[in-house]
Scaffold this active site. Sequence first.
Site, PDB file in Angstrom:
ATOM      1  N   LYS A  53      33.149  23.080  -5.441  1.00 21.05           N
ATOM      2  CA  LYS A  53      34.568  22.236  -4.865  1.00 21.05           C
ATOM      3  C   LYS A  53      34.948  21.199  -5.834  1.00 21.05           C
ATOM      4  O   LYS A  53      34.238  20.662  -6.633  1.00 21.05           O
ATOM      5  CB  LYS A  53      34.178  21.807  -3.674  1.00 21.05           C
ATOM      6  CG  LYS A  53      33.677  22.599  -2.341  1.00 21.05           C
ATOM      7  CD  LYS A  53      33.442  21.846  -1.156  1.00 21.05           C
ATOM      8  CE  LYS A  53      33.052  22.724   0.023  1.00 21.05           C
ATOM      9  NZ  LYS A  53      34.061  23.688   0.517  1.00 21.05           N
ATOM     10  N   ARG A  82      29.270  31.374   6.524  1.00 19.60           N
ATOM     11  CA  ARG A  82      29.178  32.972   7.182  1.00 19.60           C
ATOM     12  C   ARG A  82      27.893  33.816   6.924  1.00 19.60           C
ATOM     13  O   ARG A  82      27.450  34.520   7.768  1.00 19.60           O
ATOM     14  CB  ARG A  82      30.421  33.605   7.069  1.00 19.60           C
ATOM     15  CG  ARG A  82      30.796  33.845   5.728  1.00 19.60           C
ATOM     16  CD  ARG A  82      32.057  34.216   5.439  1.00 19.60           C
ATOM     17  NE  ARG A  82      32.815  33.186   5.257  1.00 19.60           N
ATOM     18  CZ  ARG A  82      34.202  33.090   4.969  1.00 19.60           C
ATOM     19  NH1 ARG A  82      34.923  34.260   4.955  1.00 19.60           N
ATOM     20  NH2 ARG A  82      35.050  32.034   4.884  1.00 19.60           N
TER      21      ARG A  82
HETATM   22  N1  BES Z   1      32.279  23.894   4.675  1.00 20.41           N
HETATM   23  C1  BES Z   1      33.425  24.309   4.320  1.00 20.41           C
HETATM   24  C2  BES Z   1      34.549  24.167   5.222  1.00 20.41           C
HETATM   25  C3  BES Z   1      34.940  22.914   5.738  1.00 20.41           C
HETATM   26  C4  BES Z   1      36.013  22.310   4.488  1.00 20.41           C
HETATM   27  C5  BES Z   1      34.375  22.082   6.372  1.00 20.41           C
HETATM   28  C6  BES Z   1      36.569  21.138   4.979  1.00 20.41           C
HETATM   29  C7  BES Z   1      35.174  20.550   6.725  1.00 20.41           C
HETATM   30  C8  BES Z   1      36.031  20.271   5.974  1.00 20.41           C
HETATM   31  C9  BES Z   1      33.201  25.809   3.978  1.00 20.41           C
HETATM   32  O1  BES Z   1      31.875  26.254   3.632  1.00 20.41           O
HETATM   33  C10 BES Z   1      33.943  26.536   2.906  1.00 20.41           C
HETATM   34  O2  BES Z   1      33.920  25.841   1.786  1.00 20.41           O
HETATM   35  N2  BES Z   1      35.062  26.978   3.408  1.00 20.41           N
HETATM   36  C11 BES Z   1      35.899  27.711   2.322  1.00 20.41           C
HETATM   37  C12 BES Z   1      36.235  29.015   2.523  1.00 20.41           C
HETATM   38  C13 BES Z   1      36.878  29.743   1.513  1.00 20.41           C
HETATM   39  C14 BES Z   1      36.025  29.604   0.178  1.00 20.41           C
HETATM   40  C15 BES Z   1      37.057  31.072   2.013  1.00 20.41           C
HETATM   41  C16 BES Z   1      37.265  27.227   2.732  1.00 20.41           C
HETATM   42  O3  BES Z   1      37.709  26.516   3.776  1.00 20.41           O
HETATM   43  O4  BES Z   1      38.015  26.677   1.693  1.00 20.41           O
HETATM   44 MN    MN Z   2      31.802  26.196   1.507  1.00 17.53          MN
END
Ligand code: BES
Ligand code: MN
Length: 511
Positions: A288, A362
């Site tokens: 990230k 997931r």
């Molecule tokens: N934990 C994150 C989702 C999240 C983002 C929760 C911001 C709270 C605040 C999750 O693991 C994630 O990174 N999801 C990705 C999925 C994508 C890579 C398909 C996302 O939402 O960008």
């Molecule tokens: Mn994630």
Amino acid sequence: MLLPEIEFEPLTAALEATTVVFAGDGGTLSGLAAKLDKASGGQLRRAGEAARFKGKRKQIYEVLAPHALEQVRIIVAGTAGSEPMTRREWADLGGRIAGRIGEVEAASVVVEAAGGAKAETAELAARLAMGAMLRLYTFDKYRSAPPRKDNGNGEPGEKSAETPKLARLKIHVPDPAAARDAFALLEPLARGTMLARDLVNEPANVLGPVEFAERCADLATLGVEIEVLEPEALEKIGMRALLAVAQGSVRPARVVVMTWNGGKSKRARPLCFVGKGVVFDTGGISMKPAAGMEDMKGDMGGAAAVAGLMHALAGRKAPVNAIGIVGLVENMPSGSAQRPGDIVRSLSGQTVEVLNTDAEGRLVLCDLLWYANERYKPRFMINLATLTGAIMVALGKEHAGLFSNDDKLAGELAAAGTATGELVWRMPLSAAYDKLIDSKNADMKNIGGRFGGAITAAQFLKRFVKDTPWAHLDVAGVAMDSTKTDTSQTWASGWGVQLLDALVADHYEKG
Ligand code: BES
Ligand code: MN
Ligand code: ZN
């Protein structure tokens, strides 16, 4: 954090120097409130008129140093509206009052005839007490000193007067014993909500998978059976998808199974609650960006809600069999981390091509859902997860996303949402969305395309639940950095504990 001692007292008991009373339509004062008004020579009423107070809910006024009364401050709050105030509105009112009087050490609240009947008044007074507790929750264990408030001239002022000092909250009711009984069932709900908030607010250096599991183990004192699965056991069971997320971290994974067997028949099929517990989500090798990454200490908000719920159910000895399962891992980039393109075999036997290591929630949940379903044959499974940023794009921070294969369960959750204020909004599932996660190289991939990210994440989970009634709550927008409310003021909301406790109480405790 200081939480007040809640005491339920008869209407005849002495009132504290700060006293709150309620008024009805047009600002009418009755009972004890009317007596105080009379003793003050009608000053309370006149002050209300001067403040254009009509007795409507959310209206409130204060009288300082009222004439001929021992009290130094009387707060009058309105309760009138087209319908009688709901339980939730009484909790909110408790929160609003606590927000006003938090700076004094002791206060009285007079709840004389909130719902007409004594029993109803007792219940609503208990709701008010719960709301006050939730409002006064703070996360200040790492502060050496309370924040200083600006004194209005741009200079640092006195120690903040807003640091709660309320040590004693007396609630005066017609039937204190009944109110005490009602509160005994609600205090565990407040404590469970605060447990969830604590877990989410806690930074990841302090709360890793092992430490989270230890906090779950504390629930044993309430009669919850605790089983902690370590990596060796997880390997043996075959939770390879979950372990693949954990493999980049020096901190080993844990899965905690919490069992509350409060049902009449210990063998009745249980309800299953499953939580994503990523103690920190860097994204892994698909890392990230730096900005805002600190929020990913809250990526265990689903697991925190499950732990909080188990606290609430056990604390009030709910007559139900319930299982809470949380998957605790840290998603880190390192020499041992999983790579994009890796293919893992999940517990179900289905293989997953990991195209993005940041879609890790997931991978954790798919093994837990399969495990819960096979081991318990539950009446339903509900999982909570801070699963996608996409759900916030769709719903903002007001509703959690609800995905379900069962209209009845979805309807019950929607109703519980309205009753508790923890709102859910149903999102679609279909074969057309499901197709988007088919993979060239494995049974599925862990990301869909550019669009519908919250839905493709839900479709992924659905491949692991067979026909069991199931609901997935995507709580990314509501578990943390949430909208401040009368009863929730910190970064972590504890979202889901109230919702699921209400769901269980309203539909699953008989038979
Ligand atoms: N934990 C994150 C989702 C999240 C983002 C929760 C911001 C709270 C605040 C999750 O693991 C994630 O990174 N999801 C990705 C999925 C994508 C890579 C398909 C996302 O939402 O960008
Ligand atoms: Mn994630
Ligand atoms: Zn995550």
